[in-house]
Design a protein around this motif. Structure first.
Motif, PDB file in Angstrom:
ATOM      1  N   HIS A 102       5.909  36.216  23.001  1.00 51.16           N
ATOM      2  CA  HIS A 102       5.390  35.260  22.650  1.00 51.16           C
ATOM      3  C   HIS A 102       4.797  34.739  21.736  1.00 51.16           C
ATOM      4  N   ALA A 103       3.558  36.529  21.950  1.00 51.71           N
ATOM      5  CA  ALA A 103       2.556  35.990  21.280  1.00 51.71           C
ATOM      6  C   ALA A 103       1.676  34.655  21.557  1.00 51.71           C
ATOM      7  N   GLY A 104       1.501  34.767  22.736  1.00 51.55           N
ATOM      8  CA  GLY A 104       1.299  33.440  23.543  1.00 51.55           C
ATOM      9  C   GLY A 104       2.110  32.869  24.740  1.00 51.55           C
ATOM     10  N   PRO A 105       0.403  32.389  25.505  1.00 55.35           N
ATOM     11  CA  PRO A 105       1.162  31.466  26.895  1.00 55.35           C
ATOM     12  C   PRO A 105       2.392  31.452  26.992  1.00 55.35           C
ATOM     13  N   VAL A 106       2.762  30.842  28.706  1.00 53.32           N
ATOM     14  CA  VAL A 106       3.942  30.210  28.506  1.00 53.32           C
ATOM     15  C   VAL A 106       4.121  29.871  29.982  1.00 53.32           C
ATOM     16  N   ALA A 107       4.543  28.943  30.280  1.00 56.39           N
ATOM     17  CA  ALA A 107       4.496  28.426  31.963  1.00 56.39           C
ATOM     18  C   ALA A 107       5.908  28.515  32.530  1.00 56.39           C
ATOM     19  N   GLU A 108       5.274  29.179  33.513  1.00 57.30           N
ATOM     20  CA  GLU A 108       6.704  29.466  34.320  1.00 57.30           C
ATOM     21  C   GLU A 108       7.229  28.358  35.894  1.00 57.30           C
ATOM     22  N   ILE A 109       8.440  27.719  35.728  1.00 59.74           N
ATOM     23  CA  ILE A 109       8.610  27.013  36.578  1.00 59.74           C
ATOM     24  C   ILE A 109       8.492  27.849  37.809  1.00 59.74           C
ATOM     25  N   LEU A 110       7.855  28.193  39.250  1.00 55.43           N
ATOM     26  CA  LEU A 110       8.424  29.127  40.614  1.00 55.43           C
ATOM     27  C   LEU A 110       9.094  28.424  41.592  1.00 55.43           C
ATOM     28  N   GLU A 111       7.990  27.445  41.357  1.00 56.70           N
ATOM     29  CA  GLU A 111       8.595  26.669  42.842  1.00 56.70           C
ATOM     30  C   GLU A 111       9.366  25.218  42.398  1.00 56.70           C
ATOM     31  N   PHE A 112      10.203  24.293  42.418  1.00 55.10           N
ATOM     32  CA  PHE A 112      10.230  22.919  42.857  1.00 55.10           C
ATOM     33  C   PHE A 112      11.282  22.367  42.830  1.00 55.10           C
ATOM     34  N   TYR A 113      10.825  21.568  44.325  1.00 51.74           N
ATOM     35  CA  TYR A 113      11.612  20.753  45.675  1.00 51.74           C
ATOM     36  C   TYR A 113      10.953  19.299  45.238  1.00 51.74           C
ATOM     37  N   THR A 114      12.019  18.686  45.923  1.00 52.43           N
ATOM     38  CA  THR A 114      12.065  16.720  46.623  1.00 52.43           C
ATOM     39  C   THR A 114      12.743  16.779  47.562  1.00 52.43           C
ATOM     40  N   VAL A 115      12.429  16.344  48.326  1.00 53.04           N
ATOM     41  CA  VAL A 115      12.380  15.762  50.404  1.00 53.04           C
ATOM     42  C   VAL A 115      13.851  15.129  49.804  1.00 53.04           C
ATOM     43  N   PRO A 116      15.133  15.292  50.271  1.00 50.43           N
ATOM     44  CA  PRO A 116      16.492  15.034  49.833  1.00 50.43           C
ATOM     45  C   PRO A 116      16.705  13.632  50.322  1.00 50.43           C
ATOM     46  N   ASP A 117      15.232  12.907  50.712  1.00 52.87           N
ATOM     47  CA  ASP A 117      15.632  11.155  51.370  1.00 52.87           C
ATOM     48  C   ASP A 117      15.045  11.145  49.879  1.00 52.87           C
ATOM     49  N   ARG A 118      14.226  11.291  49.588  1.00 50.07           N
ATOM     50  CA  ARG A 118      14.146  10.257  47.669  1.00 50.07           C
ATOM     51  C   ARG A 118      14.479  11.126  47.204  1.00 50.07           C
ATOM     52  N   ARG A 119      15.044  11.582  46.440  1.00 45.41           N
ATOM     53  CA  ARG A 119      15.881  12.354  45.618  1.00 45.41           C
ATOM     54  C   ARG A 119      16.655  11.559  44.875  1.00 45.41           C
ATOM     55  N   ARG A 120      16.444  11.147  43.513  1.00 44.65           N
ATOM     56  CA  ARG A 120      17.552  10.256  42.126  1.00 44.65           C
ATOM     57  C   ARG A 120      16.631   9.323  42.425  1.00 44.65           C
ATOM     58  N   GLN A 121      15.591   9.083  43.060  1.00 45.22           N
ATOM     59  CA  GLN A 121      13.874   7.751  42.710  1.00 45.22           C
ATOM     60  C   GLN A 121      13.669   8.274  41.522  1.00 45.22           C
ATOM     61  N   GLY A 122      13.566   9.565  40.825  1.00 47.82           N
ATOM     62  CA  GLY A 122      12.414   9.632  39.254  1.00 47.82           C
ATOM     63  C   GLY A 122      10.904  10.993  40.151  1.00 47.82           C
ATOM     64  N   LEU A 123      11.378  11.292  41.680  1.00 47.68           N
ATOM     65  CA  LEU A 123      10.307  11.538  42.053  1.00 47.68           C
ATOM     66  C   LEU A 123      10.641  13.231  41.555  1.00 47.68           C
ATOM     67  N   GLY A 124      11.484  14.217  39.895  1.00 51.62           N
ATOM     68  CA  GLY A 124      11.351  14.943  40.046  1.00 51.62           C
ATOM     69  C   GLY A 124      11.361  14.604  38.548  1.00 51.62           C
ATOM     70  N   ASN A 125      11.575  13.824  38.292  1.00 53.86           N
ATOM     71  CA  ASN A 125      11.019  13.034  36.648  1.00 53.86           C
ATOM     72  C   ASN A 125       9.654  13.593  36.551  1.00 53.86           C
ATOM     73  N   GLY A 126       8.898  12.645  37.450  1.00 56.70           N
ATOM     74  CA  GLY A 126       7.779  12.899  37.098  1.00 56.70           C
ATOM     75  C   GLY A 126       6.789  13.973  37.607  1.00 56.70           C
ATOM     76  N   LEU A 127       6.842  15.020  38.361  1.00 60.25           N
ATOM     77  CA  LEU A 127       6.738  16.102  38.757  1.00 60.25           C
ATOM     78  C   LEU A 127       7.317  17.455  37.239  1.00 60.25           C
ATOM     79  N   PHE A 128       8.056  16.801  37.395  1.00 62.20           N
ATOM     80  CA  PHE A 128       8.423  17.668  35.470  1.00 62.20           C
ATOM     81  C   PHE A 128       7.688  17.397  34.433  1.00 62.20           C
ATOM     82  N   GLU A 129       7.472  16.450  33.851  1.00 61.16           N
ATOM     83  CA  GLU A 129       7.361  15.391  33.002  1.00 61.16           C
ATOM     84  C   GLU A 129       4.806  15.983  33.167  1.00 61.16           C
ATOM     85  N   LYS A 130       5.097  16.011  34.315  1.00 64.21           N
ATOM     86  CA  LYS A 130       2.957  16.384  34.467  1.00 64.21           C
ATOM     87  C   LYS A 130       2.994  17.945  34.871  1.00 64.21           C
ATOM     88  N   ALA A 131       4.440  19.143  35.058  1.00 65.38           N
ATOM     89  CA  ALA A 131       4.146  19.948  34.612  1.00 65.38           C
ATOM     90  C   ALA A 131       4.570  20.646  32.788  1.00 65.38           C
TER      91      ALA A 131
END
Length: 145
Positions: free
Chosen positions: A70-99
């Motif tokens: 890639h002739a440069g730096p790449v970011a890799e998501i190693l672990e990504f998890y949200t607690v089951p009782d809070r899924r589909r509430q935007g947590l994953g979206n927020g974490l991904f956008e911050k990442a």
């Protein structure tokens, strides 16, 4: 809900979430040693978490690596998890956008993730966020734990 970089005092909660993600109990001592090492390596790792007043709700662990092809730096998501009782509430979206923001701050050319074939819901999540399934990852166990 707040997003912040993880620290070593979060280790017990992070351990439990990673065990849930992997659907097995891991060695806490080995986990702790690796977490400590990664948290100290600010150049190559960024462990992001999302929490409320009571607990950690989601995690996303990034690794940064300069890659020749890639002739440069790449970011890799190693672990990504949200607690089951809070899924589909935007947590994953927020974490991904911050990442993505963090990866851009680190000068990364792209962000990558791999996911087990059986995690079809995770695949759809990544595709909804503009990622493409463009590669196949091969693995081979070398040592049983």
């Amino acid at each position: 809900m707040t997003y912040r970089k993880a620290n070593l005092t979060d280790s017990k909660e992070l351990y439990e979430l990673i065990c849930d993600l992997e659907e097995k109990m891991l060695s806490y001592e080995k986990f702790y040693d690796i977490l400590n090492e990664q948290l100290q390596d600010r150049q190559h790792y960024y462990f992001l978490l999302c929490e409320d007043e009571e607990r950690v709700l989601g995690i996303l662990n990034l690794r940064f690596e300069r890659q020749l092809h890639h002739a440069g730096p790449v970011a890799e998501i190693l672990e990504f998890y949200t607690v089951p009782d809070r899924r589909r509430q935007g947590l994953g979206n927020g974490l991904f956008e911050k990442a993505v923001e963090i990866a851009k701050e680190f000068g990364c050319r792209q962000i990558e993730a791999d996911s087990s074939r059986h995690r079809e819901e995770t695949h759809r999540f990544y595709e909804r966020h503009g990622m493409e399934a463009s590669h196949i990852k091969f693995t081979m166990a070398l040592k049983a734990e």
